[in-house]
Design an enzyme around this catalytic site. Structure first.
Site, short mmCIF file in Angstrom:
data_model
loop_
_atom_site.label_atom_id
_atom_site.label_comp_id
_atom_site.label_asym_id
_atom_site.label_seq_id
_atom_site.Cartn_x
_atom_site.Cartn_y
_atom_site.Cartn_z
N SER A 268 0.75 -0.99 0.05
CA SER A 268 -0.16 0.16 -0.17
C SER A 268 0.75 1.45 -0.04
O SER A 268 1.69 1.58 -0.88
CB SER A 268 -0.92 -0.06 1.06
OG SER A 268 -2.07 0.90 0.95
N ASP B 64 -10.02 -4.67 -4.50
CA ASP B 64 -9.29 -4.12 -3.46
C ASP B 64 -10.17 -3.29 -2.80
O ASP B 64 -10.07 -3.57 -1.23
CB ASP B 64 -8.26 -3.21 -4.15
CG ASP B 64 -7.29 -2.77 -2.94
OD1 ASP B 64 -6.34 -3.34 -2.76
OD2 ASP B 64 -7.52 -1.63 -2.56
N HIS C 220 -8.38 -5.21 0.24
CA HIS C 220 -7.31 -4.41 0.38
C HIS C 220 -6.15 -4.95 1.59
O HIS C 220 -5.02 -5.06 1.66
CB HIS C 220 -7.47 -2.88 0.74
CG HIS C 220 -6.12 -2.04 0.61
ND1 HIS C 220 -5.32 -2.10 -0.33
CD2 HIS C 220 -5.39 -1.36 1.81
CE1 HIS C 220 -4.18 -1.17 -0.07
NE2 HIS C 220 -4.12 -0.84 1.20
#
Length: 293
Positions: A102, A219, A274
């Site tokens: 990320s 995601d 995610h």
């Protein structure tokens, strides 16, 4: 809040190192850089996966700027992470692998740009907003509970806004000029604006042997999700793929060169949220495992 921190938000000089099975297999060390609002503990499962498939690998998940401290400006975080990875790299004659999740993917981009003698072999970017972020998410609401995405530029594209990590990669496709004039991190990093370090940063980026881009349409946080594979919105919020981005066509930071050499791998996996990328065995087996030799 968990994690090892000293003096509030200063980077901790202690790192969490996971030594996995005493072996002489000779696998390159793996360095893991966490994302926003998390820390080393979220990556225990990933370390276990690596342990199972590559016994004896030294896996180091860096405990710097974790949890709330991950909101600090990205260049500040890069400075701290750079000092942490330097000794690991210097002790690895055959190089290291870097797995970055990320926001951590953007930190790793900054690390490589400013480490001209780095020895990263595989750079594995796990659902990272590489071309920017423009979307409401739980993370955004945590930091800016009263702002919606269409108005966030009023804050992010200011000197004060650029002191918060999210704003360093907030890329409003409807405010292009403001973004280019205000972005002190993503725009120069992706070669969207001219700067004195562009050639040096490009040369440093080109030292990596393999670039692995991992993401997927489910995601739920990275917006557009294609940002994880260097795609992004145009002014109509239509996604333009990596190969048609202006900075790619100009080869502004070396991505086109790497791709032409067959060094760029895209791994798109549906059905992964995610926060699950680094604990999903299918993702590990299909997208990560083969690049850790």
């Amino acid at each position: 809040m968990g994690g090892l921190m000293t003096d509030g938000c200063r980077p901790c000089v202690v790192i969490w190192a996971v030594f996995l099975l005493s072996s002489v297999m000779g696998y390159r060390p793996v360095i893991v850089v966490h994302g926003i609002l998390d820390g080393p503990r979220q990556f225990d499962i990933l370390a276990k996966f690596i342990n199972q498939s590559h016994p004896g690998t030294k896996v180091t998940t860096l405990a710097l700027y974790d949890y709330i401290c991950s909101m600090k400006p990205l260049w500040q975080q890069v400075d701290g992470f750079r000092e942490a990875v330097r000794p690991i790299m210097e002790s690895a004659d055959d190089g290291v692998h870097l797995i970055c999740f990320s926001q951590g993917g953007l930190i790793c981009r900054g690390l490589l740009a400013t480490l001209p003698t780095h020895n990263v072999h595989s750079l594995i970017l796990l659902s990272s907003p590489l071309a920017g972020q423009y979307g409401d998410s739980s993370y955004l609401k945590y930091v800016f509970p009263k702002l919606i995405k269409s108005r966030l530029y009023h804050f992010c594209y200011t000197t004060y806004g650029q002191r918060i990590s999210i704003c360093n990669y907030w890329n409003d496709p409807h405010q292009r000029e403001r973004y280019l004039n205000s972005s002190i991190y993503l725009a120069p990093l992706n070669g969207e604006i001219e700067h004195a370090n562009s050639t040096a940063w490009r040369d440093s980026f080109l030292r990596i042997q393999k670039l692995v881009l991992i993401g997927g349409q489910d995601d739920g946080v990275i917006t557009p999700w294609e940002s994880s594979i260097f795609g992004f919105y145009d002014s109509n919020e239509t996604v333009v793929e990596m190969e048609k981005q202006d900075w790619y066509l100009r080869d502004a930071f070396g991505l086109k060169t790497l791709n032409s050499e067959g060094a760029v791998v895209k791994c798109v996996v549906p059905g992964v949220h995610h926060t699950s990328w680094h604990s999903n065995l299918t993702v590990y087996k299909n997208c990560i495992d083969k690049w850790l030799t």
